[in-house]
Design a protein around this motif. Sequence first.
Motif, PDB file in Angstrom:
ATOM      1  N   ARG A  93     -18.689   5.950 -47.185  1.00 19.54           N
ATOM      2  CA  ARG A  93     -18.433   7.299 -46.741  1.00 19.54           C
ATOM      3  C   ARG A  93     -18.140   8.209 -47.894  1.00 19.54           C
ATOM      4  NH1 ARG A  93     -15.063  10.690 -42.910  1.00 19.54           N
ATOM      5  NH2 ARG A  93     -16.666  11.824 -41.541  1.00 19.54           N
ATOM      6  N   SER A 147     -19.471  14.110 -42.639  1.00 17.00           N
ATOM      7  CA  SER A 147     -19.249  14.004 -44.322  1.00 17.00           C
ATOM      8  C   SER A 147     -20.292  14.592 -44.928  1.00 17.00           C
ATOM      9  CB  SER A 147     -18.995  12.638 -44.824  1.00 17.00           C
ATOM     10  OG  SER A 147     -18.223  12.588 -45.888  1.00 17.00           O
ATOM     11  N   ILE A 148     -21.549  14.222 -44.935  1.00 11.26           N
ATOM     12  CA  ILE A 148     -22.634  14.990 -45.678  1.00 11.26           C
ATOM     13  C   ILE A 148     -22.852  16.267 -44.837  1.00 11.26           C
ATOM     14  CG2 ILE A 148     -25.179  14.888 -45.938  1.00 11.26           C
ATOM     15  CD1 ILE A 148     -24.604  11.516 -46.260  1.00 11.26           C
ATOM     16  N   ARG A 168     -21.560  14.229 -32.308  1.00 11.38           N
ATOM     17  CA  ARG A 168     -21.682  13.535 -30.866  1.00 11.38           C
ATOM     18  C   ARG A 168     -20.762  14.204 -29.878  1.00 11.38           C
ATOM     19  NH1 ARG A 168     -19.976   7.379 -32.352  1.00 11.38           N
ATOM     20  NH2 ARG A 168     -18.923   8.543 -33.855  1.00 11.38           N
ATOM     21  N   VAL A 223     -32.339  13.851 -43.726  1.00  7.83           N
ATOM     22  CA  VAL A 223     -31.804  13.243 -44.701  1.00  7.83           C
ATOM     23  C   VAL A 223     -30.811  12.071 -44.376  1.00  7.83           C
ATOM     24  CG1 VAL A 223     -31.928  15.044 -46.337  1.00  7.83           C
ATOM     25  CG2 VAL A 223     -29.949  14.865 -45.054  1.00  7.83           C
ATOM     26  N   ARG A 225     -31.195   9.168 -41.348  1.00 16.51           N
ATOM     27  CA  ARG A 225     -32.089   7.939 -41.143  1.00 16.51           C
ATOM     28  C   ARG A 225     -33.417   8.304 -40.388  1.00 16.51           C
ATOM     29  NH1 ARG A 225     -29.591   5.819 -44.776  1.00 16.51           N
ATOM     30  NH2 ARG A 225     -28.606   3.978 -44.652  1.00 16.51           N
ATOM     31  N   ASP A 248     -36.659  13.230 -46.475  1.00 11.14           N
ATOM     32  CA  ASP A 248     -36.357  12.207 -47.439  1.00 11.14           C
ATOM     33  C   ASP A 248     -36.143  10.708 -46.569  1.00 11.14           C
ATOM     34  OD1 ASP A 248     -35.384  11.325 -49.970  1.00 11.14           O
ATOM     35  OD2 ASP A 248     -33.275  11.033 -48.941  1.00 11.14           O
ATOM     36  N   GLY A 275     -29.444   9.964 -51.817  1.00  9.30           N
ATOM     37  CA  GLY A 275     -28.000   9.317 -52.336  1.00  9.30           C
ATOM     38  C   GLY A 275     -28.122   8.881 -53.678  1.00  9.30           C
TER      39      GLY A 275
HETATM   40  N1  LIG Z   1     -30.856  10.091 -47.625  1.00 17.42           N
HETATM   41  C1  LIG Z   1     -30.021   9.386 -48.190  1.00 17.42           C
HETATM   42  O1  LIG Z   1     -30.243   8.767 -49.266  1.00 17.42           O
HETATM   43  C2  LIG Z   1     -28.775   9.012 -47.522  1.00 17.42           C
HETATM   44  C3  LIG Z   1     -27.416   8.691 -48.242  1.00 17.42           C
HETATM   45  C4  LIG Z   1     -26.351   8.712 -47.722  1.00 17.42           C
HETATM   46  C5  LIG Z   1     -26.385   8.660 -46.471  1.00 17.42           C
HETATM   47  N2  LIG Z   1     -27.392   8.577 -45.559  1.00 17.42           N
HETATM   48  C6  LIG Z   1     -27.297   8.596 -43.812  1.00 17.42           C
HETATM   49  O2  LIG Z   1     -26.674   9.663 -43.623  1.00 17.42           O
HETATM   50  C7  LIG Z   1     -25.706   9.126 -42.478  1.00 17.42           C
HETATM   51  C8  LIG Z   1     -24.624  10.164 -42.315  1.00 17.42           C
HETATM   52  O3  LIG Z   1     -23.575   9.922 -43.128  1.00 17.42           O
HETATM   53  P1  LIG Z   1     -22.247  10.699 -43.091  1.00 17.42           P
HETATM   54  O4  LIG Z   1     -21.609  10.002 -44.488  1.00 17.42           O
HETATM   55  O5  LIG Z   1     -22.455  12.128 -43.179  1.00 17.42           O
HETATM   56  O6  LIG Z   1     -21.637   9.935 -41.748  1.00 17.42           O
HETATM   57  P2  LIG Z   1     -20.510  10.523 -40.951  1.00 17.42           P
HETATM   58  O7  LIG Z   1     -19.426  11.150 -41.781  1.00 17.42           O
HETATM   59  O8  LIG Z   1     -19.868   9.253 -40.169  1.00 17.42           O
HETATM   60  O9  LIG Z   1     -21.011  11.654 -39.948  1.00 17.42           O
HETATM   61  C9  LIG Z   1     -22.028  11.397 -38.837  1.00 17.42           C
HETATM   62  C10 LIG Z   1     -22.148  12.564 -37.821  1.00 17.42           C
HETATM   63  O10 LIG Z   1     -23.002  11.977 -36.973  1.00 17.42           O
HETATM   64  C11 LIG Z   1     -22.725  12.305 -35.765  1.00 17.42           C
HETATM   65  N3  LIG Z   1     -23.231  11.149 -34.734  1.00 17.42           N
HETATM   66  C12 LIG Z   1     -23.050   9.894 -34.742  1.00 17.42           C
HETATM   67  N4  LIG Z   1     -23.607   9.602 -33.493  1.00 17.42           N
HETATM   68  C13 LIG Z   1     -23.985  10.532 -33.002  1.00 17.42           C
HETATM   69  C14 LIG Z   1     -24.704  10.603 -31.683  1.00 17.42           C
HETATM   70  N5  LIG Z   1     -25.116   9.587 -30.808  1.00 17.42           N
HETATM   71  N6  LIG Z   1     -25.198  11.926 -31.330  1.00 17.42           N
HETATM   72  C15 LIG Z   1     -24.823  12.961 -32.163  1.00 17.42           C
HETATM   73  N7  LIG Z   1     -24.128  12.813 -33.216  1.00 17.42           N
HETATM   74  C16 LIG Z   1     -23.886  11.733 -33.740  1.00 17.42           C
HETATM   75  C17 LIG Z   1     -21.138  12.265 -35.760  1.00 17.42           C
HETATM   76  O11 LIG Z   1     -20.538  12.824 -34.841  1.00 17.42           O
HETATM   77  P3  LIG Z   1     -18.996  12.824 -34.256  1.00 17.42           P
HETATM   78  O12 LIG Z   1     -18.316  13.481 -35.504  1.00 17.42           O
HETATM   79  O13 LIG Z   1     -18.817  13.516 -33.295  1.00 17.42           O
HETATM   80  O14 LIG Z   1     -18.606  11.309 -34.384  1.00 17.42           O
HETATM   81  C18 LIG Z   1     -21.099  12.531 -37.122  1.00 17.42           C
HETATM   82  O15 LIG Z   1     -20.831  14.010 -36.990  1.00 17.42           O
HETATM   83  C19 LIG Z   1     -25.549   7.880 -43.113  1.00 17.42           C
HETATM   84  O16 LIG Z   1     -25.171   6.968 -41.935  1.00 17.42           O
HETATM   85  C20 LIG Z   1     -26.724   7.361 -43.401  1.00 17.42           C
HETATM   86  O17 LIG Z   1     -27.328   6.571 -42.858  1.00 17.42           O
HETATM   87  C21 LIG Z   1     -28.550   8.892 -46.197  1.00 17.42           C
END
Ligand SMILES: NC(=O)c1ccc[n+]([C@@H]2O[C@H](COP(=O)([O-])OP(=O)(O)OC[C@H]3O[C@@H](n4cnc5c(N)ncnc54)[C@H](OP(=O)(O)O)[C@@H]3O)[C@@H](O)[C@H]2O)c1
Length: 309
Positions: A93, A147-148, A168, A223, A225, A248, A275
Motif C-alpha cells: 500500500r 491510498s491511490i 466502503r 485502475v 482490479r 488499465d 503501477g
Molecule cells: N493498475 C495497477 O497497476 C494497480 C496498481 C496498484 C494497485 N492497484 C489496485 O488498486 C487497489 C486499491 O489500492 P489502494 O492502495 O488505494 O487500496 P486502499 O488504500 O486499501 O483503498 C481501497 C479503497 O477501496 C474501498 N473499498 C474496499 N472495499 C470496498 C467495497 N466493498 N465497497 C466500496 N469501497 C470499498 C476502501 O474503502 P474504506 O476506506 O471505507 O475501507 C478504500 O477506500 C489495490 O487493491 C489494487 O488491486 C492497481
Amino acid sequence: MTDVLIPWPQLDERHGPWPDGTRVHAWDGRTPVERLSADALDAVGLWVMPYAVADAHRLLARLPRLRAVQSLSAGVEKLQPLLPDGVALHNGRGLHDASTAEHALGLILAAQRELPRWVADQGAGRWAPHFTRSLADSRVAIVGYGSIGEALERRLLACEAEVVRVARRARPEHHVHAVEELPRLLPEVDIAVLTLPETPATTGLFGARELAALPDGALVVNVGRGRTLDTAALLAEATAGRLRAALDVTDPEPLPADHPLRRAPGVLLTPHIGGGAASFRPRAERLVVEQVRRWAAGEELLNPVPAQG
Ligand SMILES: NC(=O)c1ccc[n+]([C@@H]2O[C@H](COP(=O)([O-])OP(=O)(O)OC[C@H]3O[C@@H](n4cnc5c(N)ncnc54)[C@H](OP(=O)(O)O)[C@@H]3O)[C@@H](O)[C@H]2O)c1
C-alpha cells in the motif's frame, strides 16, 4: 533472530547498514533459488517477495521458519490464499500511489481531450480540429477512495476538477460517501474512476445498474482490479455509444486479442501498467529498509493485511 530475504542485493550501500545481527539475503525471483544456501532458506523469517514475478510464491514451500511476507503489490488477493497458516501478510500500500494515480490522470486526460483520435489523425495525415471535453470543471467520482484514490484526487484538483469521494463506509467528517450512495451520486458525475481492491464484496460492484445511472457520454475509468467492473455491461453501454471507458485493468487479463472490448467505440485500453513505472523502485526500497529495521527491532511491521474471514 531469523533471517530476512529481500529482492535486491546491496540496499545497505544506498540506505545505510542493516541492523546488527540481521542476516539479509537477496533473491530476485528469476535466478535459480539454489544459489541461496539451504542454511539461509531454513532461517528466513521475513520474506519480501520480488515484484511482478508470477510464480515467486513457489518459494513458500522452501521457507520452514517463515513468519511474515511482504508483498510489493497493493492488491494481494491472489497471494492471500496461498500463505501457510501463521504467516502474516503485508502489502505494498502506498508504493504505487504516484504511478497509478498519474496513469489514471493520463487516461482521463487522453479520453477527455481525445488523444487517440489525434494520434490516428497524425498517422493518417489529417488536420481536422474540433472542440473536446475537458477535465477542468468536470465532476469525478473516485470509487474506492483509499491510498491511490487520495493521490489521484490531488492531481485532479490541480486540474480544476471537482472530486466526489466514495468508499466502503461513509466518513462525513472527511466528505466521504458510502458505496450505497452511488445510485444517487452517479447521475451527477462526468467521470467515474474505480480504484477498488478485488474482494468478494467488490467483484461486479460496478455493474449494469451503476453504469445505467451515469449520464450519457460519461467516462468510466478502472485502475483498480478488472473484476470490480462488469465487462459485459460496460461493453453494452460502449457499443451503444452511450458511455466511454479508459481501462488499465480488465476482466480477463490478459485481454484476448479478439476480445470485443478492444474494438468497442470510445474505449481506451492499457495492459495493467498503472503501477509499473520508475517511481516504484525508490519507494519500494524505502519500505523494504523500514520493514527490515522493524523486524530486527521486534516492532510491528507496516501495512498488515487482515486475514481473510
Ligand atoms: N493498475 C495497477 O497497476 C494497480 C496498481 C496498484 C494497485 N492497484 C489496485 O488498486 C487497489 C486499491 O489500492 P489502494 O492502495 O488505494 O487500496 P486502499 O488504500 O486499501 O483503498 C481501497 C479503497 O477501496 C474501498 N473499498 C474496499 N472495499 C470496498 C467495497 N466493498 N465497497 C466500496 N469501497 C470499498 C476502501 O474503502 P474504506 O476506506 O471505507 O475501507 C478504500 O477506500 C489495490 O487493491 C489494487 O488491486 C492497481
